[in-house]
Design an enzyme around this catalytic site. Structure first.
Site, PDB file in Angstrom:
ATOM      1  N   ARG A  73      34.893 -94.492  37.909  1.00 41.56           N
ATOM      2  CA  ARG A  73      34.947 -95.223  39.179  1.00 41.56           C
ATOM      3  C   ARG A  73      36.353 -95.202  39.788  1.00 41.56           C
ATOM      4  NH1 ARG A  73      34.318-101.396  40.696  1.00 41.56           N
ATOM      5  NH2 ARG A  73      33.397-101.164  42.770  1.00 41.56           N
ATOM      6  N   HIS A  77      37.205 -94.157  43.629  1.00 45.56           N
ATOM      7  CA  HIS A  77      37.887 -95.052  44.571  1.00 45.56           C
ATOM      8  C   HIS A  77      39.245 -94.516  44.996  1.00 45.56           C
ATOM      9  CE1 HIS A  77      35.433 -99.000  44.394  1.00 45.56           C
ATOM     10  NE2 HIS A  77      34.649 -97.974  44.142  1.00 45.56           N
TER      11      HIS A  77
HETATM   12  C1  HEM Z   1      27.020 -94.667  46.965  1.00 42.76           C
HETATM   13  C2  HEM Z   1      27.793 -95.704  47.207  1.00 42.76           C
HETATM   14  C3  HEM Z   1      28.357 -96.587  46.135  1.00 42.76           C
HETATM   15  C4  HEM Z   1      28.394 -97.934  46.181  1.00 42.76           C
HETATM   16  C5  HEM Z   1      27.900 -98.813  47.306  1.00 42.76           C
HETATM   17  C6  HEM Z   1      28.971 -98.391  44.949  1.00 42.76           C
HETATM   18  C7  HEM Z   1      29.196 -99.716  44.634  1.00 42.76           C
HETATM   19  C8  HEM Z   1      29.523-100.166  43.369  1.00 42.76           C
HETATM   20  C9  HEM Z   1      29.585-101.545  42.995  1.00 42.76           C
HETATM   21  C10 HEM Z   1      29.364-102.721  43.929  1.00 42.76           C
HETATM   22  C11 HEM Z   1      29.881-101.597  41.677  1.00 42.76           C
HETATM   23  C12 HEM Z   1      30.014-102.852  40.813  1.00 42.76           C
HETATM   24  C13 HEM Z   1      31.328-103.533  41.080  1.00 42.76           C
HETATM   25  C14 HEM Z   1      31.379-104.904  40.460  1.00 42.76           C
HETATM   26  O1  HEM Z   1      30.390-105.636  40.561  1.00 42.76           O
HETATM   27  O2  HEM Z   1      32.448-105.250  39.901  1.00 42.76           O
HETATM   28  C15 HEM Z   1      30.020-100.254  41.217  1.00 42.76           C
HETATM   29  C16 HEM Z   1      30.307 -99.892  39.926  1.00 42.76           C
HETATM   30  C17 HEM Z   1      30.417 -98.594  39.500  1.00 42.76           C
HETATM   31  N1  HEM Z   1      30.422 -97.471  40.296  1.00 42.76           N
HETATM   32 FE1  HEM Z   1      29.816 -97.365  42.208  1.00 42.76          FE
HETATM   33  N2  HEM Z   1      29.267 -97.314  44.174  1.00 42.76           N
HETATM   34  C18 HEM Z   1      28.927 -96.184  44.855  1.00 42.76           C
HETATM   35  C19 HEM Z   1      29.115 -94.883  44.441  1.00 42.76           C
HETATM   36  C20 HEM Z   1      29.687 -94.538  43.244  1.00 42.76           C
HETATM   37  C21 HEM Z   1      30.109 -93.201  42.890  1.00 42.76           C
HETATM   38  C22 HEM Z   1      30.078 -92.012  43.832  1.00 42.76           C
HETATM   39  C23 HEM Z   1      30.572 -93.253  41.612  1.00 42.76           C
HETATM   40  C24 HEM Z   1      31.130 -92.158  40.759  1.00 42.76           C
HETATM   41  C25 HEM Z   1      30.769 -90.901  40.841  1.00 42.76           C
HETATM   42  C26 HEM Z   1      30.420 -94.619  41.164  1.00 42.76           C
HETATM   43  C27 HEM Z   1      30.697 -95.068  39.905  1.00 42.76           C
HETATM   44  C28 HEM Z   1      30.593 -96.382  39.507  1.00 42.76           C
HETATM   45  C29 HEM Z   1      30.662 -96.803  38.117  1.00 42.76           C
HETATM   46  C30 HEM Z   1      30.797 -95.883  36.912  1.00 42.76           C
HETATM   47  C31 HEM Z   1      30.588 -98.193  38.120  1.00 42.76           C
HETATM   48  C32 HEM Z   1      30.677 -99.127  36.899  1.00 42.76           C
HETATM   49  C33 HEM Z   1      32.142 -99.390  36.623  1.00 42.76           C
HETATM   50  C34 HEM Z   1      32.415-100.290  35.430  1.00 42.76           C
HETATM   51  O3  HEM Z   1      31.515-100.647  34.685  1.00 42.76           O
HETATM   52  O4  HEM Z   1      33.601-100.641  35.279  1.00 42.76           O
HETATM   53  N3  HEM Z   1      29.914 -95.369  42.195  1.00 42.76           N
HETATM   54  N4  HEM Z   1      29.804 -99.391  42.271  1.00 42.76           N
END
Ligand code: HEM
Ligand SMILES: *[C@@H]1O[C@H](CO)[C@@H](O)[C@H](O)[C@H]1NC(C)=O
Ligand SMILES: *[C@@H]1O[C@H](CO)[C@@H](O)[C@H](O)[C@H]1NC(C)=O
Ligand SMILES: *[C@@H]1O[C@H](CO)[C@@H](O)[C@H](O)[C@H]1NC(C)=O
Ligand SMILES: *[C@@H]1O[C@H](CO)[C@@H](O)[C@H](O)[C@H]1NC(C)=O
Ligand SMILES: *[C@@H]1O[C@H](CO)[C@@H](O)[C@H](O)[C@H]1NC(C)=O
Ligand SMILES: *[C@@H]1O[C@H](CO)[C@@H](O)[C@H](O)[C@H]1NC(C)=O
Length: 340
Positions: A73, A77
């Protein structure tokens, strides 16, 4: 025609073609150091960098099953905000308003300390050579592969920014409550197409989200007085238990209820059973008539297809506006611009 004149013409012709070919060689070198990333960038200057990065993550995995998701992530970002330039790693300073304080990042991005540990290990092998932006790209690949996912040739040669962009972090990154139209537009703004959106959303096959990221779906979706109708009712009950109304919004839920820490294609079968955690996840499958539905079905039915598309899209995302050549710098400390 006199012989001296012929010689002079031949010489002139030769020198012209010499100049042209030298200019071409120069231009190729110039392009090579400006804009083009290569898999062999550190082949002579830090040949073991990938193994070093992977080694640190592998150790950290023993005490934090979530670290691979968190590192993937961080790279995402980073890349969506002025390109993959490690801007996301900069702390507040007299010249920097940190992206860490932006809404998509605050209280949510994690394991910056692990990036520092990786950087320390890399610096001790190859001082002053490897950028923090490349460390994030290498860490993303190592993380996915260590969790059971595909491998790809990480392209390298990025340099680190001397600036951060707090406002862009707030607007360019997608939000969990955004609809498909907005998601497609935000990816298109980065040069990523609809297939990239679906493939990269597969990153949500591991890791966790806080209740705050999806509670809007559970009780009063869009002020309708009812939950999100595209949410599986059994799954809804589980999520309501985990995230009661007026409960602690920082409580975590797994993205993938079946294989929470494994990188696989379960994310896509979860969407088919209406078990996507975020609205943005479920939009990919539940938006009627959308081109994304067939892509979800194809990734759900064939893990290799998903893995190949994910790798391709990760390389594409990693290519977003890198600083190369003499632009930017190789930061000594990923949290700070050199000398500040
Ligand atoms: C398509 C639009 C996307 C949205 C709206 C989005 C949104 C989010 C949100 C809201 C979270 C949880 C944050 C929290 O509650 O603390 C999250 C976690 C995460 N996102 Fe996304 N995300 C998107 C795309 C992606 C992409 C493109 C990747 C990587 C290729 C990604 C990888 C991750 C991962 C691995 C987590 C978990 C991180 C952890 O456990 O520390 N996301 N994302
Ligand atoms: C490369 O790094 C790994 C992990 O730190 C280490 O186990 C290995 O011995 C290193 N190889 C070389 C040739 O330095
Ligand atoms: C950085 O400083 C600003 C005030 O200038 C503050 O609002 C923000 O929370 C700080 N960010 C972090 C990550 O500490
Ligand atoms: C990790 O990458 C290697 C290639 O470097 C590949 O052989 C292996 O299958 C990948 N791991 C998994 C679990 O797919
Ligand atoms: C998507 O969201 C935007 C912004 O909230 C809204 O203007 C638009 O009408 C929505 N589109 C659909 C198809 O729901
Ligand atoms: C709920 O609101 C979101 C965000 O504005 C929008 O994308 C979505 O289409 C809305 N859904 C319904 C059912 O109104
Ligand atoms: C809800 O989830 C359960 C468990 O995965 C599944 O058997 C059921 O088919 C899902 N319901 C719908 C409407 O997809």
């Amino acid at each position: 025609m006199s012989t001296p004149l012929l010689v002079a013409m031949a010489q002139r012709k030769m020198s012209t073609s010499l100049i042209v070919s030298m200019a071409l060689i120069w231009a190729m070198l110039f392009w090579g150091s400006n804009g083009q990333l290569t898999a062999t960038f550190y082949a002579t200057t830090c040949p073991n960098v990938s193994a070093i990065v992977r080694g640190v993550i592998s150790n950290e995995l023993q005490s934090d099953a979530r670290i691979t998701a968190s590192l993937l992530r961080l790279h995402f970002h980073d890349c969506f905000v002025d390109g993959c330039d490690a801007s996301v790693l900069l702390d507040n300073s007299t010249t920097i308003v940190s992206e860490k304080g932006a809404i998509p990042n605050a209280g949510s991005l994690r394991r910056f300390d692990a990036v520092d540990s990786i950087k320390t290990a890399v610096e001790s092998a190859c001082p002053g050579v490897v950028s923090c932006a490349d460390i994030l790209a290498i860490a993303a690949e190592a993380s996915v592969n260590l969790s059971g996912g595909p491998s790809w040739n990480v392209l390298l040669g990025r340099r680190d920014s001397t600036t951060a962009n707090f406002n862009l972090a707030n607007t360019a990154l997608p939000a969990p409550f955004e609809n498909l139209t907005i998601l497609i537009a935000k990816f298109a703004a980065q040069g990523l197409d609809t297939t990239d959106l679906v493939a990269l959303s597969g990153g949500h096959t591991f890791g966790r989200a806080q209740c705050s990221s999806f509670i809007g779906r559970l009780y009063n979706f869009n002020n309708s007085g009812s939950p999100d109708p595209t949410l599986n009712t059994t799954y809804l009950a589980t999520l309501r238990q985990r995230c009661p109304q007026n409960g602690d919004q920082t409580v975590l839920a797994n993205f993938d209820p079946r294989t929470p820490d494994g990188f696989d294609n379960a994310y896509f079968s979860n969407l088919q059973t209406l078990e996507g955690l975020l609205q943005s996840d479920q939009e990919l499958f539940s938006t009627s008539g959308a081109a994304t539905v067939a892509i979800v079905n194809s990734f759900s039915s064939n893990q290799n297809t998903f893995f190949q598309n994910f790798a391709t899209s990760m390389i594409k995302m990693g290519n977003i506006s890198p600083l190369t050549g003499t632009n930017g710098q190789i930061r000594t400390d990923c949290k700070r611009v050199n000398g500040r």
